[in-house]
Design a protein around this motif. Structure first.
Motif, short mmCIF file in Angstrom:
data_model
loop_
_atom_site.label_atom_id
_atom_site.label_comp_id
_atom_site.label_asym_id
_atom_site.label_seq_id
_atom_site.Cartn_x
_atom_site.Cartn_y
_atom_site.Cartn_z
N ARG A 85 0.83 -1.21 0.00
CA ARG A 85 0.00 0.00 0.00
C ARG A 85 0.86 1.26 0.00
O ARG A 85 0.61 2.20 -0.77
N GLU A 115 -1.82 -3.12 -8.12
CA GLU A 115 -2.75 -4.26 -8.13
C GLU A 115 -2.65 -5.05 -6.83
O GLU A 115 -3.67 -5.39 -6.22
N GLY A 118 -4.36 -3.47 -4.06
CA GLY A 118 -5.80 -3.27 -4.23
C GLY A 118 -6.16 -1.82 -4.47
O GLY A 118 -7.31 -1.42 -4.28
N TYR A 120 -6.97 0.29 -7.05
CA TYR A 120 -7.33 0.21 -8.46
C TYR A 120 -7.35 1.59 -9.13
O TYR A 120 -7.14 1.68 -10.34
N SER A 146 -9.96 -3.42 -12.74
CA SER A 146 -9.86 -2.22 -11.90
C SER A 146 -11.16 -1.42 -11.98
O SER A 146 -11.69 -0.97 -10.96
N HIS A 149 -13.85 -3.41 -10.06
CA HIS A 149 -13.74 -3.32 -8.61
C HIS A 149 -14.10 -1.93 -8.09
O HIS A 149 -14.53 -1.78 -6.94
#
Length: 263
Positions: A85, A115, A118, A120, A146, A149
């Motif tokens: 992250r 990716e 997470g 996106y 992406s 989501h």
């Protein structure tokens, strides 16, 4: 090297080392760092080269000083230490800066890191840069997922249409496409997609799903009476019960309400 004049005074030297990096000549980049021990940019680039090769020695470089590569180097350090992250944030910061030199390898790493994290939105931003520079469909699947989501179902559908030649045999993409169509209220199209998935014999057919939801379908009136008290999962089940009982308008209303809750 793009915009290399923003890097330091040793433009020609740094350009030549960057070109070595771009071509994957990572050992030569490391040798250049040894020959120029006071050049911070080249040392940063040498460390990034080590990260790209997966070497364990990258964390041991003398990384003092600041260059245009500093956010990128920080991203690789976070990534190597299991913090995708934080890495995604720095990759995004690096590639959105107008003065940052860009290569194929580091941009791909940045996209993959987004990716993994997470993130996106950042992935889409970097994919757009990738498409502008390299003009291929390598990340067509990730672009679609992406958007999916992020609940941007209409854009996901358009992305699939643009890249259908490379995505139309991907079972996971087609399954998500079917759900996109459900969320968009295109239930007949969704049914056709879900029925024709590759390997459909290994997954429940549309008729199997009707059977699966039969208890829910029978109890639709009971769920409707307490609709305002239903959990998100119960609402989702109710939506599918409507879908598989061909009550498409009611299914659309339920799915639309669920989508609006996550915006």
């Amino acid at each position: 090297m793009a915009k290399s004049s923003a890097i330091s005074h040793s433009v020609s030297l740094e350009e030549s080392v960057w070109e070595l990096f771009e071509t994957g000549a990572y050992e030569e980049v490391s040798l250049a760092a040894e020959r120029h021990p006071t050049n911070v940019f080249i040392h940063h680039l040498s460390a990034i080269s080590q990260f790209e090769t997966g070497a364990d020695t990258a964390n041991n470089f003398p990384l003092e000083g600041k260059t245009v590569l500093t956010p990128l180097l920080g991203a690789y350090l976070h990534r190597s230490n299991g913090r995708p992250r934080e890495a995604a944030i720095l990759f995004h910061e690096y590639f959105k800066a107008s003065s940052s030199p860009i290569s194929y390898s580091i941009l791909k790493t940045g996209i993959r890191t987004c990716e993994e994290a997470g993130n996106y939105k950042f992935a889409l931003d970097l994919i757009q840069i990738y498409k502008t520079l390299f003009q291929d469909d390598f990340f067509a699947g990730l672009e679609f997922f992406s958007l999916y989501h992020m609940r941007r179902f209409g854009e996901a559908l358009e992305s699939f249409k643009r890249n259908s030649l490379v995505l139309r045999e991907d079972r996971d993409v087609l399954a998500a496409l079917g759900l996109c169509l459900v969320h968009l209220g295109k239930f007949e199209e969704a049914k056709e997609i879900l029925e024709k998935l590759p390997g459909a014999g290994e997954i429940p057919s549309y008729e199997d799903k009707v059977t699966e939801y039969e208890p829910m379908i029978r109890n639709i009136p009971k769920y409707e009476k307490r609709k305002k008290q239903l959990s998100e999962k119960e609402l989702l089940d109710l939506g599918y019960a409507y879908l598989f009982s061909q009550s498409y308008k009611k299914a659309e209303e339920v799915f639309t309400s669920l989508v609006s809750q996550v915006k």
